[in-house]
Design a protein around this motif. Structure first.
Motif, mmCIF file in Angstrom:
data_model
loop_
_atom_site.group_PDB
_atom_site.id
_atom_site.type_symbol
_atom_site.label_atom_id
_atom_site.label_comp_id
_atom_site.label_asym_id
_atom_site.label_seq_id
_atom_site.Cartn_x
_atom_site.Cartn_y
_atom_site.Cartn_z
ATOM 1 N N ASP A 146 0.855 -1.179 0.000
ATOM 2 C CA ASP A 146 0.000 0.000 0.000
ATOM 3 C C ASP A 146 0.894 1.234 0.000
ATOM 4 O O ASP A 146 2.046 1.173 0.478
ATOM 5 C CB ASP A 146 -0.882 0.037 1.252
ATOM 6 C CG ASP A 146 -1.960 -1.030 1.251
ATOM 7 O OD1 ASP A 146 -2.240 -1.604 0.178
ATOM 8 O OD2 ASP A 146 -2.525 -1.293 2.334
ATOM 9 N N PHE A 147 0.375 2.357 -0.477
ATOM 10 C CA PHE A 147 1.165 3.576 -0.533
ATOM 11 C C PHE A 147 0.350 4.789 -0.095
ATOM 12 O O PHE A 147 -0.857 4.851 -0.311
ATOM 13 C CB PHE A 147 1.678 3.824 -1.957
ATOM 14 C CG PHE A 147 2.771 2.891 -2.386
ATOM 15 C CD1 PHE A 147 4.103 3.187 -2.120
ATOM 16 C CD2 PHE A 147 2.471 1.710 -3.036
ATOM 17 C CE1 PHE A 147 5.111 2.308 -2.499
ATOM 18 C CE2 PHE A 147 3.469 0.828 -3.424
ATOM 19 C CZ PHE A 147 4.791 1.137 -3.152
ATOM 20 N N ALA A 148 1.059 5.738 0.501
ATOM 21 C CA ALA A 148 0.518 7.065 0.778
ATOM 22 C C ALA A 148 1.432 8.058 0.090
ATOM 23 O O ALA A 148 2.589 8.241 0.496
ATOM 24 C CB ALA A 148 0.476 7.329 2.283
ATOM 25 N N ALA A 149 0.960 8.674 -0.984
ATOM 26 C CA ALA A 149 1.800 9.578 -1.775
ATOM 27 C C ALA A 149 2.053 10.883 -1.036
ATOM 28 O O ALA A 149 1.195 11.373 -0.290
ATOM 29 C CB ALA A 149 1.146 9.853 -3.123
ATOM 30 N N TYR A 150 3.244 11.454 -1.234
ATOM 31 C CA TYR A 150 3.553 12.756 -0.650
ATOM 32 C C TYR A 150 4.161 13.719 -1.661
ATOM 33 O O TYR A 150 4.358 14.892 -1.367
ATOM 34 C CB TYR A 150 4.469 12.625 0.571
ATOM 35 C CG TYR A 150 5.738 11.816 0.348
ATOM 36 C CD1 TYR A 150 6.813 12.341 -0.341
ATOM 37 C CD2 TYR A 150 5.857 10.537 0.880
ATOM 38 C CE1 TYR A 150 7.978 11.616 -0.518
ATOM 39 C CE2 TYR A 150 7.010 9.797 0.713
ATOM 40 C CZ TYR A 150 8.073 10.342 0.006
ATOM 41 O OH TYR A 150 9.235 9.617 -0.169
ATOM 42 N N GLN A 151 4.469 13.235 -2.850
ATOM 43 C CA GLN A 151 4.974 14.070 -3.937
ATOM 44 C C GLN A 151 4.591 13.434 -5.266
ATOM 45 O O GLN A 151 4.076 12.312 -5.308
ATOM 46 C CB GLN A 151 6.503 14.201 -3.891
ATOM 47 C CG GLN A 151 7.051 15.126 -2.845
ATOM 48 C CD GLN A 151 8.561 15.267 -2.944
ATOM 49 O OE1 GLN A 151 9.218 14.613 -3.733
ATOM 50 N NE2 GLN A 151 9.127 16.120 -2.111
ATOM 51 N N SER A 152 4.851 14.148 -6.350
ATOM 52 C CA SER A 152 4.715 13.580 -7.690
ATOM 53 C C SER A 152 5.913 14.058 -8.498
ATOM 54 O O SER A 152 6.116 15.259 -8.684
ATOM 55 C CB SER A 152 3.419 14.048 -8.358
ATOM 56 O OG SER A 152 3.324 13.536 -9.674
ATOM 57 N N SER A 153 6.734 13.106 -8.951
ATOM 58 C CA SER A 153 7.955 13.480 -9.659
ATOM 59 C C SER A 153 8.349 12.375 -10.625
ATOM 60 O O SER A 153 7.912 11.228 -10.482
ATOM 61 C CB SER A 153 9.088 13.731 -8.656
ATOM 62 O OG SER A 153 10.241 14.221 -9.301
ATOM 63 N N GLY A 154 9.163 12.741 -11.619
ATOM 64 C CA GLY A 154 9.589 11.780 -12.622
ATOM 65 C C GLY A 154 11.089 11.615 -12.683
ATOM 66 O O GLY A 154 11.801 11.810 -11.695
ATOM 67 N N SER A 304 -1.730 17.752 -3.383
ATOM 68 C CA SER A 304 -2.821 18.113 -2.488
ATOM 69 C C SER A 304 -3.187 16.912 -1.624
ATOM 70 O O SER A 304 -2.789 15.768 -1.902
ATOM 71 C CB SER A 304 -4.040 18.552 -3.300
ATOM 72 O OG SER A 304 -4.554 17.441 -4.022
ATOM 73 N N ALA A 305 -3.977 17.157 -0.598
ATOM 74 C CA ALA A 305 -4.412 16.065 0.279
ATOM 75 C C ALA A 305 -5.206 15.016 -0.504
ATOM 76 O O ALA A 305 -5.134 13.821 -0.203
ATOM 77 C CB ALA A 305 -5.237 16.628 1.433
ATOM 78 N N ASP A 306 -5.972 15.468 -1.489
ATOM 79 C CA ASP A 306 -6.785 14.533 -2.272
ATOM 80 C C ASP A 306 -5.947 13.535 -3.053
ATOM 81 O O ASP A 306 -6.436 12.458 -3.425
ATOM 82 C CB ASP A 306 -7.674 15.292 -3.262
ATOM 83 C CG ASP A 306 -8.789 16.069 -2.554
ATOM 84 O OD1 ASP A 306 -9.089 15.735 -1.395
ATOM 85 O OD2 ASP A 306 -9.334 17.002 -3.174
ATOM 86 N N ALA A 307 -4.668 13.876 -3.312
ATOM 87 C CA ALA A 307 -3.797 13.012 -4.119
ATOM 88 C C ALA A 307 -3.003 12.012 -3.278
ATOM 89 O O ALA A 307 -2.312 11.158 -3.835
ATOM 90 C CB ALA A 307 -2.829 13.867 -4.938
ATOM 91 N N VAL A 308 -3.105 12.080 -1.972
ATOM 92 C CA VAL A 308 -2.285 11.236 -1.101
ATOM 93 C C VAL A 308 -2.548 9.758 -1.329
ATOM 94 O O VAL A 308 -1.613 8.946 -1.384
ATOM 95 C CB VAL A 308 -2.503 11.600 0.381
ATOM 96 C CG1 VAL A 308 -1.880 10.554 1.308
ATOM 97 C CG2 VAL A 308 -1.915 12.975 0.676
ATOM 98 N N ASP A 309 -3.816 9.367 -1.466
ATOM 99 C CA ASP A 309 -4.121 7.956 -1.688
ATOM 100 C C ASP A 309 -4.379 7.642 -3.145
ATOM 101 O O ASP A 309 -4.878 6.572 -3.492
ATOM 102 C CB ASP A 309 -5.306 7.499 -0.834
ATOM 103 C CG ASP A 309 -6.533 8.381 -0.984
ATOM 104 O OD1 ASP A 309 -6.525 9.272 -1.867
ATOM 105 O OD2 ASP A 309 -7.499 8.178 -0.226
ATOM 106 N N ALA A 310 -3.950 8.545 -4.044
ATOM 107 C CA ALA A 310 -4.154 8.316 -5.484
ATOM 108 C C ALA A 310 -3.370 7.104 -5.975
ATOM 109 O O ALA A 310 -3.773 6.434 -6.920
ATOM 110 C CB ALA A 310 -3.736 9.553 -6.282
#
Length: 314
Positions: A146-154, A304-310
């Motif tokens: 399972d994951f909890a996202a905290y950033q988005s990067s490539g 954003s908070a909405d993206a944490v469990d994305a």
């Protein structure tokens, strides 16, 4: 662990190579720790995160009783995780974020150094409660965690200074060249093989993919000319290039295939709900902003908070 004993220009180049690292993994024995890596010491103070009772209430009884969150991490990837001057203490963005996570949940945090490719198995076997080490949230990894996202990067491409071969993140510009990466990373497992197949499909020579047990070794291979480029996380690669004393640079600032980056937990873990709730509180907090500012993390990778469990929702 002690640092290599080298002098003169060799020391500078090796320090430059070792001072950068990316989302790492290695085929080293599970019991081994990664080679020491250091970056500039940053003593900027970050405000403690606010305790979140709702998130803490979701903690499993065993974690509450233990009072400690054990975090598996590979400290070879400045600015996210690396060793302090004592070669023992793990510091960096992820270390500060892990501390803030503990404060949010009312837990102490222990950073447990490991080679990157042993962290997810260690999470699954409960050797570590969570893994925080720049994990891209991929479909393959979601099968077992399972994951909890905290950033988005490539990804970013590191090349020798001046980019003498004019390499870019266009796969067809890399055909027939030697491209380094780290074992167990998404770049090594997925991106580079995909790039190489595009070369073959276009009737060109495949990429000579060179994977190394640690990001340190991949960076050193670039500095010494054993590879033409290295594909790794964009933020870490950019940070590393600034520390390299001009030995290498980014081939442009393109952020290739940005994906969520997050905390790994055992698949179906009773810990997931509390971690997700805590991270949702953190990413909208002043503490999160201060940690990003401390390490020069650009606004473009924040979520954003909405993206944490994305990472698990898609």
């Amino acid at each position: 662990m002690s640092r290599p004993n080298v002098t003169g220009t060799g020391a500078l180049l090796l320090a430059a190579a070792l001072g950068l690292s990316g989302c790492t993994t290695a085929s080293l024995d599970a019991g081994k720790e990664p080679a020491a890596s250091s970056g500039p010491q940053n003593t900027t103070t970050v405000a403690p995160a606010a305790f979140n009772q709702a998130a803490a209430d979701l903690l499993p009884a065993a974690i509450k009783a233990k009072g400690t969150l054990v975090v598996g991490t590979d400290p070879t990837f400045p600015p996210y995780e690396f060793y302090a001057d004592d070669n023992k203490t793990v510091i960096g963005w992820d270390a500060d974020f892990a501390k803030a996570l503990g404060e949010t949940l009312g837990l102490e945090v222990t950073m447990a150094p490991a080679t990157f490719d042993t962290i997810l198995p260690g999470v699954s076997s409960h050797k570590y409660d969570v893994g925080i080490s720049g994990f891209n949230v991929t479909a393959e990894r979601r099968k077992n965690a399972d994951f909890a996202a905290y950033q988005s990067s490539g990804s970013g491409l590191a090349v020798k200074a001046g980019n003498p071969k004019k390499l870019t993140l266009d796969p067809l510009k890399l055909c027939g060249t030697k491209v380094g990466g780290e074992k167990g990373t998404t770049q090594g497992i997925e991106t580079l093989p995909s790039f190489s197949q595009q070369c073959v499909d276009a009737g060109k020579a495949p990429i000579d993919i060179q994977l190394f047990p640690s990001q340190n070794e991949a960076n050193l291979a670039l500095v010494s000319g054993r590879v033409d480029s290295v594909l790794s996380g964009l933020i870490g690669t950019g940070y590393a290039s600034k520390l390299s004393g001009g030995a290498f640079e980014l081939a442009g600032d393109e952020d290739y295939d940005p994906t969520p980056v997050g905390i790994a937990m055992p698949k179906g873990s009773p810990l997931t709900a509390s971690i997700v709730a805590a991270v949702k509180a953190l990413v909208v907090s002043d503490t999160y902003k201060q940690i990003n500012t401390k390490y020069g993390i650009p606004q473009t990778v924040t979520i954003s908070a909405d993206a944490v469990d994305a990472g698990d929702a898609r």
